[in-house]
Design a protein around this motif. Structure first.
Motif, PDB file in Angstrom:
ATOM      1  N   HIS A  48     -22.834 -51.510  43.604  1.00  0.00           N
ATOM      2  CA  HIS A  48     -21.696 -51.258  42.724  1.00  0.00           C
ATOM      3  C   HIS A  48     -21.859 -52.096  41.459  1.00  0.00           C
ATOM      4  CE1 HIS A  48     -17.522 -50.345  41.646  1.00  0.00           C
ATOM      5  NE2 HIS A  48     -17.489 -49.518  42.676  1.00  0.00           N
TER       6      HIS A  48
ATOM      7  N   HIS B  13     -18.153 -44.061  46.125  1.00  0.00           N
ATOM      8  CA  HIS B  13     -17.238 -42.954  45.843  1.00  0.00           C
ATOM      9  C   HIS B  13     -17.605 -42.297  44.522  1.00  0.00           C
ATOM     10  CE1 HIS B  13     -15.109 -45.294  42.685  1.00  0.00           C
ATOM     11  NE2 HIS B  13     -15.538 -46.314  43.404  1.00  0.00           N
TER      12      HIS B  13
ATOM     13  N   HIS C  41     -13.000 -52.351  47.457  1.00  0.00           N
ATOM     14  CA  HIS C  41     -14.129 -51.421  47.567  1.00  0.00           C
ATOM     15  C   HIS C  41     -14.104 -50.791  48.945  1.00  0.00           C
ATOM     16  CE1 HIS C  41     -16.102 -52.534  43.856  1.00  0.00           C
ATOM     17  NE2 HIS C  41     -15.972 -53.811  44.151  1.00  0.00           N
TER      18      HIS C  41
ATOM     19  N   GLU D  71     -11.235 -43.191  46.554  1.00  0.00           N
ATOM     20  CA  GLU D  71     -11.323 -44.658  46.530  1.00  0.00           C
ATOM     21  C   GLU D  71     -10.375 -45.237  45.507  1.00  0.00           C
ATOM     22  OE1 GLU D  71     -12.689 -48.675  45.377  1.00  0.00           O
ATOM     23  OE2 GLU D  71     -12.497 -46.900  44.114  1.00  0.00           O
ATOM     24  N   GLU D  72     -10.257 -44.557  44.351  1.00  0.00           N
ATOM     25  CA  GLU D  72      -9.557 -45.173  43.219  1.00  0.00           C
ATOM     26  C   GLU D  72      -8.049 -45.294  43.444  1.00  0.00           C
ATOM     27  OE1 GLU D  72     -10.899 -46.709  40.944  1.00  0.00           O
ATOM     28  OE2 GLU D  72     -12.874 -45.895  40.523  1.00  0.00           O
TER      29      GLU D  72
ATOM     30  N   ASP E  76     -18.888 -46.694  37.967  1.00  0.00           N
ATOM     31  CA  ASP E  76     -18.036 -47.162  39.061  1.00  0.00           C
ATOM     32  C   ASP E  76     -18.079 -46.154  40.210  1.00  0.00           C
ATOM     33  OD1 ASP E  76     -16.001 -47.923  40.772  1.00  0.00           O
ATOM     34  OD2 ASP E  76     -14.462 -48.050  39.222  1.00  0.00           O
ATOM     35  N   GLY E  77     -18.612 -46.563  41.352  1.00  0.00           N
ATOM     36  CA  GLY E  77     -18.706 -45.671  42.505  1.00  0.00           C
ATOM     37  C   GLY E  77     -19.928 -44.779  42.453  1.00  0.00           C
TER      38      GLY E  77
END
Ligand SMILES: [Zn+2]
Length: 412
Positions: free
Chosen positions: A192, A85, A360, A130-131, A96-97
């Protein structure tokens, strides 16, 4: 030939990461690019531009998930998919992502440079929201893809300003026409950052992720009685905070009784009336329990329930414990996990098996396709923070593992 002598371009991967991180860059070196905002649109536009330059066909589904597909020799074969993401937390980091998406892009660029055609098509997915920091549920796009919740449910969710997911999606021009889910996938690999300290502490480069911890989330409300802090003798009190405090200590103890993989966290307390000279009559708190083994997690749940009953009795208060969400543990596909492990071994990279403690997209995708994840270390195990950091050579190593794993699956 395994492993392939092909290697990704670590400097190019790093440049792409730093370039994307400029969209929503924060003064402290982090990124704020919330899902379905103007900045998310800019991020999506930029990465799609790169994926098109890499020769991909782009499809966007009704919840804004992006699929960039590079054709294979057998073009009707199921796709070997990579991805992650690009939305971030309000004070998120650069990796992150973003790493999982741009590592996928880098794999495609590397194959293009070497003029390699794979048997099966390859793809990169960018999953929406995603978050979960602007819209709940977390892992929204991948969850809808996997059929965990309906498209209508997701589109109807509202942010704190009352804007719906569907309106925000349409506003940034990413309400696509493709159906959600039903896409034939040969495999899904997500690279990731670890978001924990284990790889760094053990000085290893690759985490071979075998699955994810199951989670149970609870709301717990203690009800006693407000009383004056002076005239009310200790033995006459119904002190909700004293009971809550005991549970704050009991929750980590429950996790430690299921070491090393048990986790137990109280992250939120609301004390009422929250006044210096009043015995608190009501406390609301959260409990988060995690374990990779569902049977062990069920035991932790029983321990929690028994403990709250004992505490309530001891302190003469009421306790209402409600489970508000639950994610079963997941085991990734053994063959995909083995492809990651073999790639790390063949490349001479130090590695270990591990469970993911965080949610995830891969965890939802694993319900509909053979899936595995690749972790790389991040500095001090910190993420969801502007100071999130990762070393270029670790990111390069993770992307090389991704390349080898994907090639072993897609055939070259
Ligand atoms: Zn992430």
């Amino acid at each position: 030939m395994f492993p392939s002598s092909l290697r990704i371009d670590g400097a190019r991967l790093w440049r792409s990461l730093m370039d994307l991180a400029q969209i929503g860059a924060t003064p402290k070196g982090g990124v704020r690019r919330l899902a379905l905002t103007e900045l998310d649109r800019q991020g999506r536009d930029r990465v799609i531009g790169w994926l098109e330059e890499a020769g991909c066909d782009i499809a966007i589904d009704r919840v804004g998930n992006i699929f960039a597909i590079r054709r294979g020799l057998r073009d009707t074969a199921p796709v070997v998919l990579m991805g992650s993401h690009i939305d971030t937390q309000p004070s998120g980091g650069k990796f992150d992502g973003n790493f999982g998406v741009l590592a996928g892009l880098e794999v495609l660029r590397t194959l293009n440079d070497a003029a390699i055609e794979t048997e099966k098509p390859l793809g990169v997915a960018i999953w929406t929201n995603e978050e979960g920091s602007r819209f709940v549920p977390v892992m929204g796009g991948s969850g809808a893809f996997a059929g965990v919740f309906s498209v209508e449910h997701l589109l109807a969710q509202r942010d704190t300003d009352g804007v719906t997911f569907g309106d925000a999606l349409a506003h940034i021009g990413y309400a696509g026409a493709a159906p959600v889910g039903g896409r034939a996938l040969d495999a899904y690999f997500e690279a990731h950052i670890e978001q924990g300290p284990v790889l760094e502490r053990e000085n290893r480069v690759i985490g071979v992720v075998t699955g994810a911890l199951g989670q149970r989330w609870y709301d717990c409300v203690w009800t006693g009685q407000d009383a004056h802090a002076g005239p009310t003798p200790m033995e006459a009190r119904h002190d909700a905070l004293r009971a809550a405090a005991q549970l704050v200590l009991a929750v980590p103890a429950i996790a430690l009784a299921h070491a090393p993989e048990g986790r137990g966290t109280v992250g939120h307390l609301r004390v009422e009336p929250n006044s210096r000279n009043v015995v608190p009559g009501r406390v609301a708190m959260t409990v988060d329990l995690r374990h990779p083994d569902d049977a062990a997690l069920a035991e932790m749940d029983r321990d929690l329930r028994a403990t709250t009953r004992e505490i309530a009795h001891e302190h003469r208060v009421e306790c209402e414990l409600k489970e508000v969400d639950r994610f079963p543990s997941s085991r990734f596909d053994p063959a995909c996990v083995e492809a990651v492990r073999e790639a790390a071994t063949a490349l001479g990279l130090s590695h270990r098996d591990m469970s993911s403690g965080a949610g995830h997209d891969a965890i939802y995708v694993a319900r509909v396709a053979p899936t595995a994840m690749i972790f790389v270390p991040c500095k001090d195990g910190i993420s969801h923070n502007e100071i999130e950091d990762a070393r270029p050579e670790h990111l390069e190593a993770g992307a090389n593992v991704l390349l080898q794993a994907v090639l072993s699956r897609a055939g070259a």
